[in-house]
Every structure is written in structure tokens, then in C-alpha cells.
Motif scaffolding. Structure first.
Motif, PDB file in Angstrom:
ATOM      1  N   SER A 182      65.757 -32.422 -14.083  1.00  0.00           N
ATOM      2  CA  SER A 182      65.937 -32.306 -15.526  1.00  0.00           C
ATOM      3  C   SER A 182      66.617 -33.582 -15.999  1.00  0.00           C
ATOM      4  CB  SER A 182      66.833 -31.116 -15.882  1.00  0.00           C
ATOM      5  OG  SER A 182      66.262 -29.902 -15.486  1.00  0.00           O
ATOM      6  N   TYR A 206      68.720 -35.229 -19.287  1.00  0.00           N
ATOM      7  CA  TYR A 206      69.440 -35.030 -20.543  1.00  0.00           C
ATOM      8  C   TYR A 206      69.972 -36.392 -20.954  1.00  0.00           C
ATOM      9  CZ  TYR A 206      69.188 -30.176 -19.147  1.00  0.00           C
ATOM     10  OH  TYR A 206      68.729 -28.944 -18.768  1.00  0.00           O
ATOM     11  N   LYS A 235      60.356 -37.947 -27.768  1.00  0.00           N
ATOM     12  CA  LYS A 235      59.398 -36.876 -27.497  1.00  0.00           C
ATOM     13  C   LYS A 235      57.972 -37.401 -27.585  1.00  0.00           C
ATOM     14  CE  LYS A 235      62.272 -32.989 -28.745  1.00  0.00           C
ATOM     15  NZ  LYS A 235      62.478 -31.835 -29.587  1.00  0.00           N
ATOM     16  N   THR A 295      59.416 -33.496 -13.041  1.00  0.00           N
ATOM     17  CA  THR A 295      60.393 -33.356 -14.119  1.00  0.00           C
ATOM     18  C   THR A 295      60.082 -32.082 -14.889  1.00  0.00           C
ATOM     19  OG1 THR A 295      60.603 -35.745 -14.285  1.00  0.00           O
ATOM     20  CG2 THR A 295      61.390 -34.464 -16.155  1.00  0.00           C
ATOM     21  N   LYS A 296      61.007 -31.140 -14.845  1.00  0.00           N
ATOM     22  CA  LYS A 296      60.815 -29.850 -15.516  1.00  0.00           C
ATOM     23  C   LYS A 296      61.274 -29.864 -16.961  1.00  0.00           C
ATOM     24  CE  LYS A 296      60.977 -26.098 -13.112  1.00  0.00           C
ATOM     25  NZ  LYS A 296      61.412 -24.918 -12.362  1.00  0.00           N
ATOM     26  N   ARG A 297      62.291 -30.669 -17.266  1.00  0.00           N
ATOM     27  CA  ARG A 297      62.855 -30.645 -18.603  1.00  0.00           C
ATOM     28  C   ARG A 297      63.336 -32.027 -18.989  1.00  0.00           C
ATOM     29  NH1 ARG A 297      63.248 -27.061 -22.254  1.00  0.00           N
ATOM     30  NH2 ARG A 297      63.586 -25.418 -20.758  1.00  0.00           N
ATOM     31  N   SER A 346      65.482 -33.435 -22.312  1.00  0.00           N
ATOM     32  CA  SER A 346      66.162 -33.041 -23.537  1.00  0.00           C
ATOM     33  C   SER A 346      66.961 -34.242 -24.040  1.00  0.00           C
ATOM     34  CB  SER A 346      67.071 -31.848 -23.253  1.00  0.00           C
ATOM     35  OG  SER A 346      67.511 -31.254 -24.435  1.00  0.00           O
ATOM     36  N   LYS A 399      73.002 -25.907 -25.601  1.00  0.00           N
ATOM     37  CA  LYS A 399      71.622 -25.840 -25.109  1.00  0.00           C
ATOM     38  C   LYS A 399      71.556 -26.313 -23.659  1.00  0.00           C
ATOM     39  CE  LYS A 399      67.176 -28.074 -25.876  1.00  0.00           C
ATOM     40  NZ  LYS A 399      66.469 -29.079 -26.645  1.00  0.00           N
ATOM     41  N   GLU A 423      70.484 -24.060 -20.352  1.00  0.00           N
ATOM     42  CA  GLU A 423      69.380 -24.466 -19.464  1.00  0.00           C
ATOM     43  C   GLU A 423      69.855 -24.615 -18.026  1.00  0.00           C
ATOM     44  OE1 GLU A 423      67.758 -27.980 -21.257  1.00  0.00           O
ATOM     45  OE2 GLU A 423      66.965 -26.885 -22.960  1.00  0.00           O
TER      46      GLU A 423
END
Length: 138
Positions: A62, A64, A75, A104-106, A108, A129, A133
């Protein structure tokens, strides 16, 4: 190595901080994270996405990140479309993790830091958030 990696960092000058880059250079090494595919043509292997043997398949990650640029920018331009100002995410996601077999799962992003639209309330919601997660990873 862990089954799931979590990267948390600010995007500086359209990239990851040098400390994170140095860590990646020391941890994601040949023989541990990947190895060269010496069979066949390099160009054909590259076009097929097989220029490396991905030694970390089955691992996930993930990402961040925080940025001065708007969140929507990353995005749009950090996925299949890579332009120089989106490298803060795409280099880690596509050039490092993917080449080693890590999915890569997430991703943010908290964008527009330092601008009047970014308030302590906005940052607190982002942190909540992220915490939610991360708890779901168990």
C-alpha cells in the motif's frame, strides 16, 4: 520480508524522498527482489514485461503519500499514464514494486498540502482513512 509493505512518504520534487530511495536501493537488491532474465532478447523481454524474474511474487503493498499537487492529479497520472510530475507514485508502484512481483493494492494521496483548501480537518480525515485501511489488513 513481510507479506504486505506499507509506504508512507511526502512527494518531493515529483519523486520520493532520497532517504526512501536509498532504502529501496539497499533492500530491493538483485537475487533478493529480482534477477535479470538473461534468456532471449532484452528488447522482446522488455516489451513482454519479462525483463526481470520477479522474486517477490505473492507480496502486496500500500502507498500513502502527501503532495502539494491536487489529489486528482496523481489519480489520473500515476497509473498507466506516467508523466514526469506523477513520478512520486508511479516510480515506486510500476518501476520498483511491479518489477519485483509486488502487487500494489492501494494508493492513497493527500494532495494540496500547504494550500488554503487543506485544513486540519482534511488531514485528520485522511489519517482516519489510513488507520481504517491498515486495520483491515489483518
Amino acid at each position: 520480508m513481510a507479506d504486505h509493505l506499507i509506504f508512507v512518504y511526502p512527494i518531493w520534487w515529483s519523486s520520493m524522498p532520497s532517504l526512501l530511495k536509498g532504502w529501496i536501493d539497499r533492500v530491493f537488491t538483485p537475487g533478493i527482489a529480482y534477477s535479470a532474465n538473461n534468456r532471449g532478447s532484452f528488447i522482446l523481454n522488455y516489451l513482454r514485461g519479462k525483463q526481470f524474474k520477479k522474486l517477490l511474487k505473492g507480496k502486496t503493498a500500500s502507498i500513502y503519500a502527501t503532495s502539494m499537487a491536487p489529489t486528482w492529479w496523481y489519480k489520473v497520472f500515476s497509473g498507466p499514464i506516467n508523466i514526469p510530475d506523477s513520478y512520486g507514485i508511479s516510480v515506486l508502484k510500476n518501476a520498483v514494486l511491479n518489477h519485483c512481483g509486488i502487487k500494489t493494492k492501494r494508493v492513497s494521496i493527500l494532495g494540496e498540502l500547504g494550500r488554503e483548501v487543506n485544513t486540519s480537518s482534511t488531514r485528520e480525515k485522511f489519517l482516519q482513512k489510513v488507520a481504517k485501511e491498515v486495520r483491515l489488513l489483518d
